[in-house]
Design an enzyme around this catalytic site. Structure first.
Site, PDB file in Angstrom:
ATOM      1  N   TYR A 123      -9.170 -11.690  -5.961  1.00 27.88           N
ATOM      2  CA  TYR A 123      -8.252 -11.773  -7.092  1.00 27.88           C
ATOM      3  C   TYR A 123      -8.517 -12.994  -7.961  1.00 27.88           C
ATOM      4  O   TYR A 123      -8.128 -13.025  -9.119  1.00 27.88           O
ATOM      5  CB  TYR A 123      -6.802 -11.750  -6.599  1.00 27.88           C
ATOM      6  N   HIS A 141      -2.394   2.659  -5.929  1.00 25.65           N
ATOM      7  CA  HIS A 141      -2.968   1.472  -5.284  1.00 25.65           C
ATOM      8  C   HIS A 141      -3.241   0.373  -6.303  1.00 25.65           C
ATOM      9  O   HIS A 141      -3.187  -0.818  -5.971  1.00 25.65           O
ATOM     10  CB  HIS A 141      -4.263   1.842  -4.557  1.00 25.65           C
ATOM     11  N   LYS A 178      -1.958  -2.406   8.053  1.00 29.22           N
ATOM     12  CA  LYS A 178      -3.123  -1.990   8.832  1.00 29.22           C
ATOM     13  C   LYS A 178      -3.131  -2.663  10.205  1.00 29.22           C
ATOM     14  O   LYS A 178      -2.673  -3.787  10.358  1.00 29.22           O
ATOM     15  CB  LYS A 178      -4.406  -2.340   8.074  1.00 29.22           C
ATOM     16  N   ARG A 200      -0.624  -2.272  -6.652  1.00 30.47           N
ATOM     17  CA  ARG A 200      -0.703  -3.371  -5.677  1.00 30.47           C
ATOM     18  C   ARG A 200      -1.627  -4.467  -6.191  1.00 30.47           C
ATOM     19  O   ARG A 200      -1.315  -5.661  -6.092  1.00 30.47           O
ATOM     20  CB  ARG A 200      -1.187  -2.808  -4.343  1.00 30.47           C
ATOM     21  N   HIS A 228      -3.418  -9.258   4.195  1.00 28.27           N
ATOM     22  CA  HIS A 228      -4.858  -9.317   4.428  1.00 28.27           C
ATOM     23  C   HIS A 228      -5.149 -10.093   5.715  1.00 28.27           C
ATOM     24  O   HIS A 228      -4.581 -11.168   5.938  1.00 28.27           O
ATOM     25  CB  HIS A 228      -5.569 -10.010   3.262  1.00 28.27           C
ATOM     26  N   ARG A 241       0.870  -1.173   0.000  1.00 35.12           N
ATOM     27  CA  ARG A 241       0.000   0.000   0.000  1.00 35.12           C
ATOM     28  C   ARG A 241       0.912   1.229   0.000  1.00 35.12           C
ATOM     29  O   ARG A 241       2.025   1.188   0.537  1.00 35.12           O
ATOM     30  CB  ARG A 241      -0.886   0.020   1.241  1.00 35.12           C
TER      31      ARG A 241
END
Length: 306
Positions: A287, A252, A184, A255, A278, A161
């Site tokens: 994906y 982004h 995150k 990515r 994730h 990111r």
């Protein structure tokens, strides 16, 4: 006598190569492509105008001549994306020609060809690298050019990111084969680093005019503070327009392209989940749909009965 102006223009193209490689720190691939375009332009103008091209003539080149050059290149089979890159190289050469003669650049207004509107899709590896290099080529200072290229190659090469890349401390340099990033919710992970990415980051660090203390951000803004994500997005938008790429090709999106290309190359979902950071596998499973859509698109275009 007739050969002298042509020699001068050729010499200008040779200095352009030196400028790209040593002053702008462009990649060898970009420098070769841009210089080849400069020579093609000079050859075209010699035939099109019935006289050898001189450096002075490049200062007042009309838009109609550039359109004719682009039309010839398209007639030779150049696609929209490649034609847009060709025009980007022409603009860079004309700007350089003006600077070498102490004149303000007066670039003819010629719009780059647009790609046909299609459904959003991942950027090809070629487009991802071209976007990184073109973003750097549009920068006003060589060290910022090196910074922008290195940052975007890192986003695509490691699937970061933009916030994760900008949060990297200078202590991460020199990059090895992996780098630890914080994503995150403070979750850390280790991601791979391609050799070309490590080289690009090292090139940026060597040129950066600001002291890179280990606890300070690796990527710096023009005044030495932390680099803003909005600055990067604006630079990418300018390069995207120059290349005629899809409006959705944002930092982004690099990515997402990383993830889709890995999945297409055989990576399993669990590995991809770890690389992307994730928390849930369901976030990674999107994906599979993107990749299936891409395969179906290829099938429909390739199968004679589709």
């Amino acid at each position: 006598m007739d050969a002298q102006p042509l020699t001068d223009a050729r010499a200008l193209a040779a200095r352009f190569d030196h400028h790209l490689r040593l002053e702008r720190r462009s990649s060898p691939h970009t420098a070769r492509a841009y210089v080849a375009t400069a020579h093609r332009l000079l050859e075209f103008l010699g035939v099109h105008r019935g006289e050898v091209a001189t450096p002075a003539a490049l200062l007042t080149l009309p838009a109609v001549d550039l359109r004719a050059f682009l039309a010839q290149r398209r007639g030779e089979g150049l696609g929209p994306s490649a034609a847009a890159r060709e025009m980007s190289a022409v603009r860079a050469f004309l700007k350089f020609a003006a600077e070498q003669q102490g004149a303000p650049p007066a670039l003819p207004r010629v719009q780059a060809p647009k790609r046909p509107r299609t459904l959003p899709r991942p950027a090809s590896p070629e487009d991802a690298v071209a976007l990184a290099e073109e973003t750097g080529a549009l920068a006003h200072q060589p060290w910022i050019a090196a910074r922008d290229t290195a940052l975007l190659l890192l986003l695509y090469g490691s699937g970061l990111r933009i916030s994760e890349a900008l949060a990297l401390a200078a202590s991460a340099h020199p990059l090895g084969s992996t780098v630890r990033v914080t994503g995150k919710r403070g979750k850390t992970r280790v991601v791979p680093v391609l050799p070309m990415v490590a080289t690009a980051v090292a090139d940026y660090v060597a040129q950066c005019p600001w002291p890179l203390d280990k606890q300070e951000p690796l990527f710096r803004g023009a005044r030495g503070g932390p680099l803003s994500a909005d600055v990067v997005r604006r630079a990418v938008a300018a390069a995207r327009r120059t290349l005629g790429l899809d409006d959705k090709l944002t930092p982004h999106a690099l990515r997402h392209s990383f993830a889709t290309h890995l999945l297409a190359g055989g990576a399993d979902l669990r590995t991809l989940q770890e690389l992307l950071g994730h928390a849930s596998l369901s976030s990674t499973q999107i994906y599979t749909a993107v990749d299936a859509a891409h395969l179906l698109d290829v099938y429909r275009h390739a199968h004679p009965r589709a």
